[in-house]
Motif scaffolding. Structure first.
Motif, PDB file in Angstrom:
ATOM      1  N   PHE A 123      -2.481   8.879   1.242  1.00  0.00           N
ATOM      2  CA  PHE A 123      -1.908   9.674   0.156  1.00  0.00           C
ATOM      3  C   PHE A 123      -2.604  11.026   0.066  1.00  0.00           C
ATOM      4  O   PHE A 123      -3.586  11.270   0.735  1.00  0.00           O
ATOM      5  CB  PHE A 123      -2.036   8.904  -1.164  1.00  0.00           C
ATOM      6  N   GLY A 124      -2.074  11.914  -0.753  1.00  0.00           N
ATOM      7  CA  GLY A 124      -2.708  13.212  -0.987  1.00  0.00           C
ATOM      8  C   GLY A 124      -2.772  14.062   0.267  1.00  0.00           C
ATOM      9  O   GLY A 124      -1.770  14.264   0.939  1.00  0.00           O
ATOM     10  N   ASP A 125      -3.973  14.514   0.589  1.00  0.00           N
ATOM     11  CA  ASP A 125      -4.166  15.432   1.713  1.00  0.00           C
ATOM     12  C   ASP A 125      -4.020  14.766   3.075  1.00  0.00           C
ATOM     13  O   ASP A 125      -3.950  15.445   4.087  1.00  0.00           O
ATOM     14  CB  ASP A 125      -5.551  16.090   1.637  1.00  0.00           C
ATOM     15  N   ARG A 128      -4.657  -1.640  -4.439  1.00  0.00           N
ATOM     16  CA  ARG A 128      -4.917  -0.190  -4.503  1.00  0.00           C
ATOM     17  C   ARG A 128      -5.910   0.232  -3.422  1.00  0.00           C
ATOM     18  O   ARG A 128      -5.724   1.237  -2.753  1.00  0.00           O
ATOM     19  CB  ARG A 128      -5.441   0.197  -5.883  1.00  0.00           C
ATOM     20  N   GLY A 133       0.134  12.261   2.967  1.00  0.00           N
ATOM     21  CA  GLY A 133       0.937  12.812   1.885  1.00  0.00           C
ATOM     22  C   GLY A 133       1.958  11.839   1.322  1.00  0.00           C
ATOM     23  O   GLY A 133       2.990  12.252   0.792  1.00  0.00           O
ATOM     24  N   LEU A 134       1.696  10.544   1.421  1.00  0.00           N
ATOM     25  CA  LEU A 134       2.620   9.554   0.886  1.00  0.00           C
ATOM     26  C   LEU A 134       2.554   9.541  -0.635  1.00  0.00           C
ATOM     27  O   LEU A 134       1.608  10.035  -1.235  1.00  0.00           O
ATOM     28  CB  LEU A 134       2.283   8.166   1.444  1.00  0.00           C
ATOM     29  N   ASP A 135       3.588   8.952  -1.261  1.00  0.00           N
ATOM     30  CA  ASP A 135       3.617   8.861  -2.714  1.00  0.00           C
ATOM     31  C   ASP A 135       3.869   7.416  -3.144  1.00  0.00           C
ATOM     32  O   ASP A 135       3.933   6.509  -2.306  1.00  0.00           O
ATOM     33  CB  ASP A 135       4.664   9.810  -3.307  1.00  0.00           C
ATOM     34  N   SER A 136       4.025   7.196  -4.445  1.00  0.00           N
ATOM     35  CA  SER A 136       4.167   5.829  -4.961  1.00  0.00           C
ATOM     36  C   SER A 136       5.435   5.142  -4.472  1.00  0.00           C
ATOM     37  O   SER A 136       5.445   3.925  -4.265  1.00  0.00           O
ATOM     38  CB  SER A 136       4.127   5.832  -6.488  1.00  0.00           C
ATOM     39  N   ILE A 137       6.505   5.888  -4.264  1.00  0.00           N
ATOM     40  CA  ILE A 137       7.735   5.302  -3.729  1.00  0.00           C
ATOM     41  C   ILE A 137       7.487   4.822  -2.295  1.00  0.00           C
ATOM     42  O   ILE A 137       7.932   3.738  -1.905  1.00  0.00           O
ATOM     43  CB  ILE A 137       8.913   6.308  -3.760  1.00  0.00           C
ATOM     44  N   ASP A 138       6.754   5.614  -1.520  1.00  0.00           N
ATOM     45  CA  ASP A 138       6.392   5.212  -0.161  1.00  0.00           C
ATOM     46  C   ASP A 138       5.578   3.920  -0.195  1.00  0.00           C
ATOM     47  O   ASP A 138       5.783   3.025   0.628  1.00  0.00           O
ATOM     48  CB  ASP A 138       5.582   6.303   0.547  1.00  0.00           C
TER      49      ASP A 138
END
Length: 89
Positions: free
Chosen positions: A36-38, A70, A41-46
């Protein structure tokens, strides 16, 4: 960048397929790169899509409110280790 294990490559292929990642090859995902992030770049839907794909392929249920889940989503390496430790035999 460290090399992927066979299990990490298999997990990376699952990520690429489940998320339809067209700009990156499975073997280009570094084991310790943040998902995630840098990093990727995935998000919660991913994350939901990945959890569903993992459930279907490995029989591992991932609960959003579980701290271990998590932590598993930190990197390719941690996700692979989590699934290997919890998959149906």
């Amino acid at each position: 960048m460290s090399a992927q294990t066979a299990a990490q490559l298999e997990m990376a292929e699952l990520l690429v397929e489940a998320l339809n990642l067209e700009d990156i090859a499975a073997d280009e995902i570094a084991p310790d790169e943040s998902l995630f992030g840098d990093g990727l770049g995935l998000d919660s839907i991913d994350a939901l899509e990945i959890a569903l794909a993992i459930s279907q392929k490995y029989g591992v249920q991932m609960q959003a409110d579980d701290e271990n889940t998590r932590k598993a989503f930190t990197s390719l390496a941690t996700l692979t280790d989590f699934v290997q430790a919890n998959k149906s035999k």
